[in-house]
Scaffold this active site. Structure first.
Site, PDB file in Angstrom:
ATOM      1  N   LYS A 122     129.840  24.735 -56.227  1.00 61.69           N
ATOM      2  CA  LYS A 122     131.270  25.028 -56.370  1.00 61.69           C
ATOM      3  C   LYS A 122     131.896  24.155 -57.458  1.00 61.69           C
ATOM      4  CE  LYS A 122     131.941  27.101 -51.888  1.00 61.69           C
ATOM      5  NZ  LYS A 122     131.950  26.777 -50.465  1.00 61.69           N
ATOM      6  N   LYS A 201     121.921  36.097 -56.824  1.00 63.01           N
ATOM      7  CA  LYS A 201     122.351  36.277 -55.436  1.00 63.01           C
ATOM      8  C   LYS A 201     123.726  36.972 -55.412  1.00 63.01           C
ATOM      9  CE  LYS A 201     124.842  33.620 -52.610  1.00 63.01           C
ATOM     10  NZ  LYS A 201     125.418  32.500 -51.915  1.00 63.01           N
ATOM     11  N   LYS A 204     130.620  36.501 -53.735  1.00 60.90           N
ATOM     12  CA  LYS A 204     132.010  36.721 -54.150  1.00 60.90           C
ATOM     13  C   LYS A 204     132.311  35.881 -55.384  1.00 60.90           C
ATOM     14  CE  LYS A 204     132.711  36.876 -49.356  1.00 60.90           C
ATOM     15  NZ  LYS A 204     132.922  36.014 -48.216  1.00 60.90           N
TER      16      LYS A 204
HETATM   17  P1  TYM Z   1     129.934  33.456 -46.274  1.00 63.22           P
HETATM   18  O1  TYM Z   1     131.294  33.906 -45.900  1.00 63.22           O
HETATM   19  O2  TYM Z   1     129.701  33.060 -47.679  1.00 63.22           O
HETATM   20  O3  TYM Z   1     128.881  34.589 -45.929  1.00 63.22           O
HETATM   21  C1  TYM Z   1     128.808  35.179 -44.644  1.00 63.22           C
HETATM   22  C2  TYM Z   1     127.353  35.452 -44.304  1.00 63.22           C
HETATM   23  O4  TYM Z   1     126.768  36.334 -45.264  1.00 63.22           O
HETATM   24  C3  TYM Z   1     125.564  35.759 -45.757  1.00 63.22           C
HETATM   25  N1  TYM Z   1     125.383  36.152 -47.164  1.00 63.22           N
HETATM   26  C4  TYM Z   1     124.245  36.611 -47.672  1.00 63.22           C
HETATM   27  N2  TYM Z   1     123.043  36.853 -47.105  1.00 63.22           N
HETATM   28  C5  TYM Z   1     122.063  37.335 -47.909  1.00 63.22           C
HETATM   29  N3  TYM Z   1     122.232  37.583 -49.228  1.00 63.22           N
HETATM   30  C6  TYM Z   1     123.424  37.365 -49.831  1.00 63.22           C
HETATM   31  N4  TYM Z   1     123.584  37.616 -51.125  1.00 63.22           N
HETATM   32  C7  TYM Z   1     124.495  36.842 -49.047  1.00 63.22           C
HETATM   33  N5  TYM Z   1     125.778  36.503 -49.319  1.00 63.22           N
HETATM   34  C8  TYM Z   1     126.309  36.067 -48.146  1.00 63.22           C
HETATM   35  C9  TYM Z   1     125.757  34.260 -45.635  1.00 63.22           C
HETATM   36  O5  TYM Z   1     124.526  33.583 -45.627  1.00 63.22           O
HETATM   37  C10 TYM Z   1     126.506  34.160 -44.329  1.00 63.22           C
HETATM   38  O6  TYM Z   1     125.614  34.153 -43.234  1.00 63.22           O
HETATM   39  N6  TYM Z   1     129.829  28.784 -44.573  1.00 63.22           N
HETATM   40  C11 TYM Z   1     129.685  30.165 -44.182  1.00 63.22           C
HETATM   41  C12 TYM Z   1     130.669  30.603 -43.111  1.00 63.22           C
HETATM   42  C13 TYM Z   1     130.669  29.781 -41.855  1.00 63.22           C
HETATM   43  C14 TYM Z   1     129.705  29.856 -40.818  1.00 63.22           C
HETATM   44  C15 TYM Z   1     130.177  28.954 -39.818  1.00 63.22           C
HETATM   45  C16 TYM Z   1     128.506  30.546 -40.652  1.00 63.22           C
HETATM   46  C17 TYM Z   1     131.630  28.905 -41.477  1.00 63.22           C
HETATM   47  N7  TYM Z   1     131.357  28.402 -40.244  1.00 63.22           N
HETATM   48  C18 TYM Z   1     129.451  28.771 -38.649  1.00 63.22           C
HETATM   49  C19 TYM Z   1     127.800  30.355 -39.475  1.00 63.22           C
HETATM   50  C20 TYM Z   1     128.274  29.464 -38.476  1.00 63.22           C
HETATM   51  C21 TYM Z   1     129.928  31.020 -45.403  1.00 63.22           C
HETATM   52  O7  TYM Z   1     130.555  30.627 -46.338  1.00 63.22           O
HETATM   53  O8  TYM Z   1     129.445  32.288 -45.300  1.00 63.22           O
END
Ligand code: TYM
Length: 337
Positions: A122, A201, A204
């Site tokens: 980031k 990958k 967003k």
């Molecule tokens: P976030 O919002 O970026 O993404 C949500 C979920 O989608 C998965 N993901 C992907 N999986 C495979 N390929 C991709 N290109 C891809 N892009 C996104 C992410 O791995 C995620 O599982 N920090 C976390 C949110 C969070 C969270 C938590 C998750 C906050 N508290 C507690 C689990 C438990 C996040 O930013 O995910």
């Protein structure tokens, strides 16, 4: 350590995961996490939430955050998340998660946060290195530990955050006694890293996503711009590519073999495959689009369910908070004794 499930069923385990409302939800989110959560709600004790506190690290516009949050909730429900079968809420509606973040902060080793690849990533994209961004993994640990999450379905990009969570929980329990459950990440091999239209990958923050909902014309355009190479039309094509991987998400084993054969056969045109992939996507999400329109017109139903979810989640959070406060010697005042 990762969990291998038998068809994703963990007899009545608490399965928990969250998603950031930092932009339009995309195919990477769906296949990397959401579709599994939706499947698991039938056999497990599912906890699922929209992490709007986390989104504050990238969004400082009140209306945008509010819109994204309700949209993420409607997306999840349209795709099949059933608030009757699960506990589904918005993170900030259970503010104890901030209190536990502070408690956990006192057992976090800074070296762990310094090594966070998502923090470095980031910063490299120009985000201001504030404390929120730096302590993001502690808030995430809090999200998991405060609700006794046992299995955490995520994509590969969250693996390090889960390792940090496990480290924090272990340290806490070693110092204060067994309070928190040590969670296991559940990462599915075939969907752990869904590529975006540029082959990196899907994310967003990379601007390379395919949104789950939106105008047909715009989404079609995204599919048509999936990056491909300039291999001669008469030569076999590489299957280790974004186009092949994205198409595979919608195919069973024999259909995937058939697609691989087409890639090997001279004469195949990338443009034709992209059109077919779009059609496949469009019909797969058709029923979800209808549900999405319904929810858009019944937002009260969505808000009511989120409120009920937050009430259920609060009870669990309060149980863990009380245990933690007692263990740490913070149980002063009438509510905590
Ligand atoms: P976030 O919002 O970026 O993404 C949500 C979920 O989608 C998965 N993901 C992907 N999986 C495979 N390929 C991709 N290109 C891809 N892009 C996104 C992410 O791995 C995620 O599982 N920090 C976390 C949110 C969070 C969270 C938590 C998750 C906050 N508290 C507690 C689990 C438990 C996040 O930013 O995910």
């Amino acid at each position: 350590m990762e969990t291998i499930s038998f068809y994703g069923i963990f007899p009545m385990k608490r399965v928990l995961s969250g998603i950031q409302p930092s932009g339009e939800l995309h195919l990477g989110n769906y296949f990397g996490m959401m579709s599994r959560m939706i499947k698991y709600q039938n056999e497990n004790d599912l906890f699922c939430f929209i992490v709007n506190y986390h989104a504050l690290t990238t969004i400082q516009d009140k209306d945008r955050l509010m819109n994204n949050t309700i949209n993420a909730a409607m997306d999840f429900m349209s795709l099949g998340l059933d608030p009757e079968k699960s506990t589904f809420w918005v993170q900030s509606d259970v503010p104890q998660v901030c209190e536990s973040t502070w408690l956990l902060s006192n057992v976090v080793n800074l070296g762990l946060l310094d090594r966070s690849t998502s923090y470095k990533d980031k910063l490299s994209k120009g985000l201001t290195p504030n404390l929120g961004l730096y302590s993001y993994p502690v808030l995430m640990a809090s999200d998991i530990l405060l609700f006794g999450g046992e299995i955490v379905p995520v994509g590969q990009d969250q693996k390090q955050h889960l390792e940090i969570t496990r480290d924090i929980a272990t340290r806490f329990n070693n110092i204060y006694g067994e309070v928190f459950v040590i969670p296991e990440p559940e990462i599915e091999k075939s969907t752990k890293l869904i590529p975006g239209i540029d082959g990196q990958k899907m994310s967003k923050s990379y601007g390379n996503t395919i949104p789950l909902f939106g105008e047909e014309k715009n989404i079609r355009k995204k599919f048509m711009s999936i990056v491909t190479d300039s291999t001669d039309i008469q030569k076999p094509k590489d299957t280790d590519t974004a186009l092949f991987h994205l198409f595979s998400l919608f195919l069973n084993k024999s259909e995937k073999e058939e697609l691989a054969n087409r890639f090997m056969t001279p004469g195949m045109r990338y443009g034709d495959i992209k059109k077919e992939l779009f059609e496949c996507f469009w019909s797969y999400f058709e029923p979800f689009r209808e549900k999405r329109i319904y929810l858009e017109n019944h937002k009260d139903f969505v808000f009511d369910n989120l409120k009920k979810g937050a009430e259920k989640a609060s009870l669990v959070a309060e149980g863990y908070m009380n245990k933690a406060r007692h263990a740490m010697g913070l149980n002063f005042g009438s509510t905590n004794v």
